[in-house]
Scaffold this motif. Structure first.
Motif, PDB file in Angstrom:
ATOM      1  N   ASP A 108      -4.645   4.514  -5.729  1.00  0.00           N
ATOM      2  CA  ASP A 108      -3.514   3.922  -6.442  1.00  0.00           C
ATOM      3  C   ASP A 108      -3.509   4.348  -7.901  1.00  0.00           C
ATOM      4  O   ASP A 108      -4.566   4.453  -8.540  1.00  0.00           O
ATOM      5  CB  ASP A 108      -3.577   2.392  -6.374  1.00  0.00           C
ATOM      6  N   GLY A 109      -2.297   4.562  -8.431  1.00  0.00           N
ATOM      7  CA  GLY A 109      -2.151   4.848  -9.851  1.00  0.00           C
ATOM      8  C   GLY A 109      -2.160   3.558 -10.661  1.00  0.00           C
ATOM      9  O   GLY A 109      -2.613   2.509 -10.193  1.00  0.00           O
ATOM     10  N   ALA A 110      -1.636   3.614 -11.880  1.00  0.00           N
ATOM     11  CA  ALA A 110      -1.600   2.432 -12.749  1.00  0.00           C
ATOM     12  C   ALA A 110      -0.630   1.391 -12.196  1.00  0.00           C
ATOM     13  O   ALA A 110       0.317   1.716 -11.477  1.00  0.00           O
ATOM     14  CB  ALA A 110      -1.182   2.844 -14.154  1.00  0.00           C
ATOM     15  N   TYR A 111      -0.882   0.117 -12.553  1.00  0.00           N
ATOM     16  CA  TYR A 111      -0.028  -0.999 -12.142  1.00  0.00           C
ATOM     17  C   TYR A 111       0.680  -1.548 -13.386  1.00  0.00           C
ATOM     18  O   TYR A 111       0.246  -2.519 -13.987  1.00  0.00           O
ATOM     19  CB  TYR A 111      -0.862  -2.116 -11.527  1.00  0.00           C
ATOM     20  N   SER A 112       1.778  -0.953 -13.794  1.00  0.00           N
ATOM     21  CA  SER A 112       2.429  -1.393 -15.029  1.00  0.00           C
ATOM     22  C   SER A 112       3.177  -2.708 -14.853  1.00  0.00           C
ATOM     23  O   SER A 112       3.444  -3.411 -15.832  1.00  0.00           O
ATOM     24  CB  SER A 112       3.388  -0.314 -15.542  1.00  0.00           C
ATOM     25  N   ASP A 113       3.533  -3.070 -13.601  1.00  0.00           N
ATOM     26  CA  ASP A 113       4.266  -4.320 -13.378  1.00  0.00           C
ATOM     27  C   ASP A 113       3.375  -5.429 -12.823  1.00  0.00           C
ATOM     28  O   ASP A 113       3.868  -6.466 -12.396  1.00  0.00           O
ATOM     29  CB  ASP A 113       5.458  -4.098 -12.443  1.00  0.00           C
ATOM     30  N   PHE A 114       2.047  -5.220 -12.827  1.00  0.00           N
ATOM     31  CA  PHE A 114       1.080  -6.208 -12.336  1.00  0.00           C
ATOM     32  C   PHE A 114       1.301  -6.548 -10.858  1.00  0.00           C
ATOM     33  O   PHE A 114       0.905  -7.610 -10.399  1.00  0.00           O
ATOM     34  CB  PHE A 114       1.142  -7.511 -13.152  1.00  0.00           C
ATOM     35  N   ARG A 115       1.934  -5.633 -10.131  1.00  0.00           N
ATOM     36  CA  ARG A 115       2.218  -5.920  -8.731  1.00  0.00           C
ATOM     37  C   ARG A 115       1.969  -4.728  -7.822  1.00  0.00           C
ATOM     38  O   ARG A 115       1.206  -4.805  -6.876  1.00  0.00           O
ATOM     39  CB  ARG A 115       3.669  -6.395  -8.568  1.00  0.00           C
ATOM     40  N   ARG A 116       2.664  -3.615  -8.111  1.00  0.00           N
ATOM     41  CA  ARG A 116       2.553  -2.432  -7.258  1.00  0.00           C
ATOM     42  C   ARG A 116       2.090  -1.244  -8.096  1.00  0.00           C
ATOM     43  O   ARG A 116       2.402  -1.164  -9.291  1.00  0.00           O
ATOM     44  CB  ARG A 116       3.910  -2.075  -6.634  1.00  0.00           C
ATOM     45  N   PRO A 117       1.385  -0.303  -7.480  1.00  0.00           N
ATOM     46  CA  PRO A 117       1.005   0.898  -8.236  1.00  0.00           C
ATOM     47  C   PRO A 117       2.240   1.725  -8.578  1.00  0.00           C
ATOM     48  O   PRO A 117       3.165   1.830  -7.778  1.00  0.00           O
ATOM     49  CB  PRO A 117       0.075   1.639  -7.269  1.00  0.00           C
ATOM     50  N   ASP A 118       2.253   2.282  -9.784  1.00  0.00           N
ATOM     51  CA  ASP A 118       3.375   3.131 -10.187  1.00  0.00           C
ATOM     52  C   ASP A 118       3.438   4.385  -9.323  1.00  0.00           C
ATOM     53  O   ASP A 118       4.510   4.967  -9.122  1.00  0.00           O
ATOM     54  CB  ASP A 118       3.225   3.542 -11.657  1.00  0.00           C
ATOM     55  N   SER A 119       2.279   4.799  -8.834  1.00  0.00           N
ATOM     56  CA  SER A 119       2.226   5.990  -7.990  1.00  0.00           C
ATOM     57  C   SER A 119       1.004   5.886  -7.087  1.00  0.00           C
ATOM     58  O   SER A 119       0.091   5.097  -7.340  1.00  0.00           O
ATOM     59  CB  SER A 119       2.120   7.255  -8.854  1.00  0.00           C
ATOM     60  N   ILE A 120       1.024   6.662  -6.023  1.00  0.00           N
ATOM     61  CA  ILE A 120      -0.157   6.752  -5.162  1.00  0.00           C
ATOM     62  C   ILE A 120      -0.400   8.226  -4.863  1.00  0.00           C
ATOM     63  O   ILE A 120       0.522   9.048  -4.926  1.00  0.00           O
ATOM     64  CB  ILE A 120       0.007   5.942  -3.851  1.00  0.00           C
ATOM     65  N   SER A 121      -1.639   8.542  -4.575  1.00  0.00           N
ATOM     66  CA  SER A 121      -1.957   9.911  -4.156  1.00  0.00           C
ATOM     67  C   SER A 121      -2.895   9.831  -2.964  1.00  0.00           C
ATOM     68  O   SER A 121      -3.745   8.935  -2.887  1.00  0.00           O
ATOM     69  CB  SER A 121      -2.603  10.699  -5.302  1.00  0.00           C
ATOM     70  N   PHE A 122      -2.703  10.716  -2.027  1.00  0.00           N
ATOM     71  CA  PHE A 122      -3.540  10.709  -0.833  1.00  0.00           C
ATOM     72  C   PHE A 122      -4.880  11.370  -1.133  1.00  0.00           C
ATOM     73  O   PHE A 122      -4.989  12.228  -2.008  1.00  0.00           O
ATOM     74  CB  PHE A 122      -2.832  11.414   0.318  1.00  0.00           C
ATOM     75  N   THR A 123      -5.892  10.935  -0.412  1.00  0.00           N
ATOM     76  CA  THR A 123      -7.231  11.464  -0.598  1.00  0.00           C
ATOM     77  C   THR A 123      -7.851  11.702   0.770  1.00  0.00           C
ATOM     78  O   THR A 123      -7.404  11.141   1.776  1.00  0.00           O
ATOM     79  CB  THR A 123      -8.107  10.484  -1.416  1.00  0.00           C
ATOM     80  N   SER A 124      -8.880  12.499   0.801  1.00  0.00           N
ATOM     81  CA  SER A 124      -9.580  12.760   2.065  1.00  0.00           C
ATOM     82  C   SER A 124     -10.827  11.894   2.203  1.00  0.00           C
ATOM     83  O   SER A 124     -11.566  12.013   3.172  1.00  0.00           O
ATOM     84  CB  SER A 124      -9.980  14.242   2.143  1.00  0.00           C
TER      85      SER A 124
END
Length: 416
Positions: A90-106
């Motif tokens: 998960d990326g940063a949570y600027s709204d204290f609820r959902r991540p601003d972005s996500i990235s997949f990992t192995s």
């Protein structure tokens, strides 16, 4: 360690493994199995991307792209839903609820590192066993709720995790770790960023847990209760509120009943419980039922048949069981309760007898209606309503008079 999994879960894991992908059950289902509980949901995580998961399973079952942007697809197997989610960071949570972005990992370990509590950050595969990089199994054995990593970081991402910690503490009867507790208290003002609907859903789960009173006490300790139910600020230090907390432990796990119990001191202080329920976005039917039950609990009748019938009419037959559960729980929470419990039992018996005999209680039960009164020459709507209520009052005293011709004669002889 070998854990027993449903056939559908084994099928999903095997199909992914056959295509050289990793696959694990993850999160709450792992926790529940280790606690010897039956999981409500089965979540699978994998290093396969959502489109790859879709391609693998589309010929075997219905595939629903429920949250493909966040890496989740749902498989419908044997009329059951199974969520399959790609490992992610998960990326940063600027709204204290959902991540601003996500990235997949192995990496399964990186995926587990983003989760809320150690007891929810475990994964299991039949051939590879349990993956537990954060000590979830240890915390299960200690019966403690610990954030994954730094509690400050976890709570600043999504402060709903504070309410989830309280909920798990009540549902599992675990304690919240000192570090997690301290962070929840220190940042309790972050709750303002959480929607009322999300707060309501966690609050409901806490109220329906095995120890709801524990959850309310924790909310008080953490300074959260007045964010959740502001009306309780007027009564939180009163003996009646402490009695209500105790009464929660004597009540069945019914939402309306437990809402009425926790809001009883609010109604007793002549405040409006419905305001608290509207604040948390409860539906109108719930607010009306709770308010009605509390109004009746504040005005208990004598044990005369007429008084009991009026009481039943006001409460509504559909609310009687919950009302008696409230009264009984409140009585059991008192020190000297023998007379109160006897009164409640007698009142309950009278209500049961009236229902069994199908005695008239409402205008709908009268053997006469507005059209019958119009036929007698009364045309004004208000007067018709007044006459019907007069007849109901008579019938409450004498049920045998509930006959159309008898009621017509009463009207002609005394009121028309």
């Amino acid at each position: 360690m070998k854990l027993k999994l449903p056939a559908e879960v084994n099928f999903i894991i095997k199909k992914l493994n056959d295509q050289s992908f990793e696959a694990y059950i993850v999160g709450g289902c792992v926790r529940d199995i280790l606690l010897l509980k039956e999981p409500k949901d089965w979540d699978i995580c994998t290093n396969a991307l959502p489109q790859m998961v879709t391609d693998i399973f589309k010929s075997f079952c219905k595939v629903i792209p429920t949250g493909a942007k966040h890496g989740t697809v749902t498989l419908l197997l044997n009329k059951k839903h199974f969520e399959v989610t790609t490992y992610r960071i998960d990326g940063a949570y600027s709204d204290f609820r959902r991540p601003d972005s996500i990235s997949f990992t192995s990496s399964i370990e990186e995926d587990l590192s983003r989760r809320d509590f150690t007891i929810n950050a475990m994964a299991y595969n039949p051939s590879k066993g349990l993956i537990d990089p954060h000590g979830g199994q240890r915390d299960l054995s200690k019966k403690v709720i610990n954030c994954v990593g730094d509690p400050e970081h976890r709570l600043f991402e999504d402060y709903l995790r504070a309410l989830r910690a309280v909920r798990f503490s009540c549902q599992l009867e675990f304690e919240i770790s000192p570090a997690t507790s301290a962070s929840i208290k220190r940042h309790n003002d972050l709750i303002i960023h959480i929607s009322k609907e999300r707060i309501r859903e966690e609050f409901i789960k806490i109220l329906l847990s095995t120890v709801p009173e524990k959850g309310v006490k924790i909310f008080i300790e953490y300074g959260l209760l007045f964010y959740i139910i502001p009306e309780l600020i007027y009564v939180a230090e009163s003996p009646l509120f402490l009695k209500s907390l105790k009464a929660l432990g004597y009540s069945p796990a019914d939402l309306i009943t437990r809402l009425a119990i926790i809001l009883y001191p609010v109604r007793h202080a002549n405040k409006k419980p419905a305001n608290a329920l509207k604040y948390l976005r409860f539906d109108n039917d719930t607010a009306v039922s709770v308010s009605n039950i509390l109004d009746c609990a504040m005005a208990l009748p004598s044990l005369s048949m007429k008084a009991v019938k009026k009481f039943m009419t006001k409460a509504g037959i559909q609310n009687l069981d919950m009302l008696f559960d409230l009264l009984t729980a409140n009585a059991k929470a008192a020190d000297d309760n023998s007379e109160e419990l006897l009164y409640i039992e007698n009142l309950k018996d009278k209500c049961s007898g009236i229902i069994k005999e199908k005695e008239p209680l409402t205008l709908k039960d009268l053997d006469i209606d507005g059209n019958d009164i119009k036929a007698l020459g009364v045309v004004e709507g208000k007067k018709i309503g007044k006459l019907l209520n007069t007849l109901l009052d008579i019938v409450l005293d004498e049920p045998k008079l509930n006959d159309k011709e008898i009621l017509k004669n009463i009207l002609k002889d005394k009121f028309i």
